[in-house]
Design a protein around this motif. Sequence first.
Motif, short mmCIF file in Angstrom:
data_model
loop_
_atom_site.label_atom_id
_atom_site.label_comp_id
_atom_site.label_asym_id
_atom_site.label_seq_id
_atom_site.Cartn_x
_atom_site.Cartn_y
_atom_site.Cartn_z
N LEU A 11 0.82 -1.22 0.00
CA LEU A 11 0.00 0.00 0.00
C LEU A 11 0.85 1.27 0.00
CD1 LEU A 11 -2.86 -1.10 2.40
CD2 LEU A 11 -2.76 -1.19 -0.08
N ASN A 86 -1.64 3.57 -3.37
CA ASN A 86 -2.22 2.22 -3.53
C ASN A 86 -2.74 2.01 -4.95
OD1 ASN A 86 -3.93 4.24 -2.61
ND2 ASN A 86 -5.29 2.86 -1.53
N GLU A 167 -8.18 -0.57 -0.19
CA GLU A 167 -7.56 -1.16 -1.38
C GLU A 167 -8.28 -2.45 -1.79
OE1 GLU A 167 -5.60 0.06 -3.42
OE2 GLU A 167 -4.50 -1.51 -4.45
N THR A 171 -9.96 -3.25 -5.35
CA THR A 171 -9.52 -4.41 -6.13
C THR A 171 -10.71 -5.28 -6.53
OG1 THR A 171 -7.45 -4.39 -4.91
CG2 THR A 171 -7.99 -6.43 -6.08
#
Length: 223
Positions: A11, A86, A167, A171
Motif C-alpha cells: 500500500l 495504492n 484497497e 480491487t
Amino acid sequence: MACRMLFAAELVDYSGHISARIPGTERFLIHGHPVSRAEVTADDIVTVDREGKLVEGKWNPPSELPMHIRTYLARDDVQSVAHLHNRMVVVLSMADRPLIPASNPGALFGPGPIPVYPDPALIHTNEQGDAVARRLGAGDAAILRGHGSIVVGNSIEWTFAACIDLEEAATRLYYASLLGPVRFYSEDELNRVAKGRRRMPVIQKIWDHNVAKTKLAGLLERV
Ligand SMILES: [Zn+2]
C-alpha cells in the motif's frame, strides 16, 4: 510497525506514509523522508509541530507532510493519518470510476462514492493540504486522482485496517467491473455490514493478521 506493514501489504512503495497525533497535542509523529518504508525503526520517527517544523528527530519529515498536518488541524477526532500510493484505488481513479461499496470491505466507507481530490500534484503546501482535508470532509478516506489516497482513523490500528479495506474494496470492484454491471449494496445491506466491521475486535483482528503476515515476510525483525 504500521509503516512496514503497509509496505508488506503493497500500500506504500518508496513513498507514502502513516503518522500519528501525540494525544491531546498539536504535535505529530511521522517517519523520516528518506527512510525506506520497508525498514523504518523507532529511531527513524520524527516529531513535528503544527507548522510542520521539526521538533525532534534526525530526519527531515516527508515532503507531503501538509496533507497530514492540515487534516489533523481540521479534524479533532483523527489520531492517525495514512497517505497511500495504492495501486487499485489509483487505477479506478484513472478511469474515473467511482469507488462505491459492492463488497464488505467497502462498506466501512459509507454509501459512497468515496470523494476524489482531482489534482494529481503532490501535496506540498498548506493550501493543498486544506483542499485535501476539505474533500475528505468527515469521512474515513479520500482518493487523490492518479496519485493515491488519504485514510484517517481514531487510532493507528483503525487507520491501518481502513487502508487494507480501501484497497481491497477497489480491487474487488475492479475485477467485478470486468465481468459486467456491478450490483452495489443497498442502504440496508450497507448499514448491517458496516455495523459488524466497525467494532474494535475486527480492527484488532486485521491488525494482528498483518503483524503475522509481515513477520512471515521477515519485515518486522528490527522493530
Ligand atoms: Zn503521495
